[in-house]
Write a protein that holds these residues in place. Sequence first.
Motif, PDB file in Angstrom:
ATOM      1  N   UNK A  97       0.843  -1.202   0.000  1.00 56.27           N
ATOM      2  CA  UNK A  97       0.000   0.000   0.000  1.00 56.27           C
ATOM      3  C   UNK A  97       0.873   1.245   0.000  1.00 56.27           C
ATOM      4  N   UNK A  98       0.516   2.259  -0.785  1.00 62.11           N
ATOM      5  CA  UNK A  98       1.360   3.459  -0.843  1.00 62.11           C
ATOM      6  C   UNK A  98       1.353   4.300   0.426  1.00 62.11           C
ATOM      7  N   UNK A  99       0.342   4.159   1.260  1.00 53.23           N
ATOM      8  CA  UNK A  99       0.280   4.961   2.486  1.00 53.23           C
ATOM      9  C   UNK A  99       1.225   4.396   3.544  1.00 53.23           C
ATOM     10  N   UNK A 100       1.892   5.260   4.311  1.00 51.39           N
ATOM     11  CA  UNK A 100       2.702   4.792   5.431  1.00 51.39           C
ATOM     12  C   UNK A 100       1.831   4.056   6.453  1.00 51.39           C
ATOM     13  N   UNK A 101       2.368   2.975   7.002  1.00 50.14           N
ATOM     14  CA  UNK A 101       1.658   2.178   7.994  1.00 50.14           C
ATOM     15  C   UNK A 101       2.353   2.371   9.335  1.00 50.14           C
ATOM     16  N   UNK A 102       1.579   2.796  10.327  1.00 48.73           N
ATOM     17  CA  UNK A 102       2.126   3.143  11.642  1.00 48.73           C
ATOM     18  C   UNK A 102       1.601   2.160  12.684  1.00 48.73           C
ATOM     19  N   UNK A 103       2.494   1.495  13.388  1.00 42.16           N
ATOM     20  CA  UNK A 103       2.097   0.668  14.529  1.00 42.16           C
ATOM     21  C   UNK A 103       2.127   1.526  15.781  1.00 42.16           C
ATOM     22  N   UNK A 104       1.007   1.549  16.493  1.00 45.00           N
ATOM     23  CA  UNK A 104       0.886   2.292  17.751  1.00 45.00           C
ATOM     24  C   UNK A 104       0.799   1.254  18.862  1.00 45.00           C
ATOM     25  N   UNK A 105       1.893   1.084  19.610  1.00 49.55           N
ATOM     26  CA  UNK A 105       2.054  -0.081  20.485  1.00 49.55           C
ATOM     27  C   UNK A 105       1.980   0.300  21.953  1.00 49.55           C
ATOM     28  N   UNK A 106       1.039  -0.317  22.647  1.00 49.04           N
ATOM     29  CA  UNK A 106       0.975  -0.209  24.100  1.00 49.04           C
ATOM     30  C   UNK A 106       0.989  -1.617  24.689  1.00 49.04           C
ATOM     31  N   UNK A 107       1.458  -1.720  25.922  1.00 51.67           N
ATOM     32  CA  UNK A 107       1.470  -3.037  26.563  1.00 51.67           C
ATOM     33  C   UNK A 107       2.370  -4.005  25.826  1.00 51.67           C
ATOM     34  N   UNK A 108       1.939  -5.250  25.760  1.00 55.35           N
ATOM     35  CA  UNK A 108       2.779  -6.292  25.182  1.00 55.35           C
ATOM     36  C   UNK A 108       2.563  -6.413  23.681  1.00 55.35           C
ATOM     37  N   UNK A 109       3.674  -6.591  22.978  1.00 53.03           N
ATOM     38  CA  UNK A 109       3.668  -6.999  21.571  1.00 53.03           C
ATOM     39  C   UNK A 109       4.514  -8.261  21.531  1.00 53.03           C
TER      40      UNK A 109
END
Length: 256
Positions: A97-109
Amino acid sequence: MTNSEAPVLLVEEAGVVSLVFNRPQSLNAFDGDFARCFLESCERLQGRNDLAAIIIQGKGRAFMAGGDINEFQQSPQMVLSGLIRPMNRALRLLAEHPAPVIASVQGVAAGAGMSLALACDFIIASRSARFDFAYLKLAASCDLGISWHLPRLVGLRRALEIALLGEPLTAQDAQELGLVNWVVEDDRLELRTRLLAERFVNMPRPALGEVKRLMRRDAATLFGQLEQEEQAFARVMGSEAFTVAVSRFLSKRQPG
């Protein structure tokens, strides 16, 4: 099932789409329904060249605590076809996908949660976030592209240290290693994520998409790696160690 009850919510506002993991009671661990819904949501974004950014986030206390261990035990034959393959297809769509993908991470990953976060173009994490490779705790190999992303982000030796020794990383650790772009206070995560996404709203979409594509030119290798991960996961699921580890994990969660 209403839209608010779906395991993945798709929320759009002012050119920014948020894909929100909606299984907070299980720390957003993904099962078959989740995988299908996530893939369907990503398919809906195909051809949406008007989007400025895509945010990936989880409801509740965690970003994602990996795969749903109950399904590993109850339907092991469905893990590849029902969980890993649709998630892999979804990740391909996000990478393309051309749009930037942002992970917004809280707690456990953890496990697949860490894999999915690393597959995004940016990661912004709350100070209390934790990143845990976790796969070997279930005698499982890894999935969702982490064996491709992790060595490329931190180098082979450090990647092997993270994967094989299994020590969880704090958000600060992850930032110092180059896994995370920004660490923010917990109560500022949502706002800072939105502000980051909005930075792309007025940027030229075609050029932004081309730069992302060029930066990910060798992503074709990732797709081959996803297939290799599927095959490895299939092999380890037949091992006694995997069966024992899953049973042990679930027995610890039983009351009494």
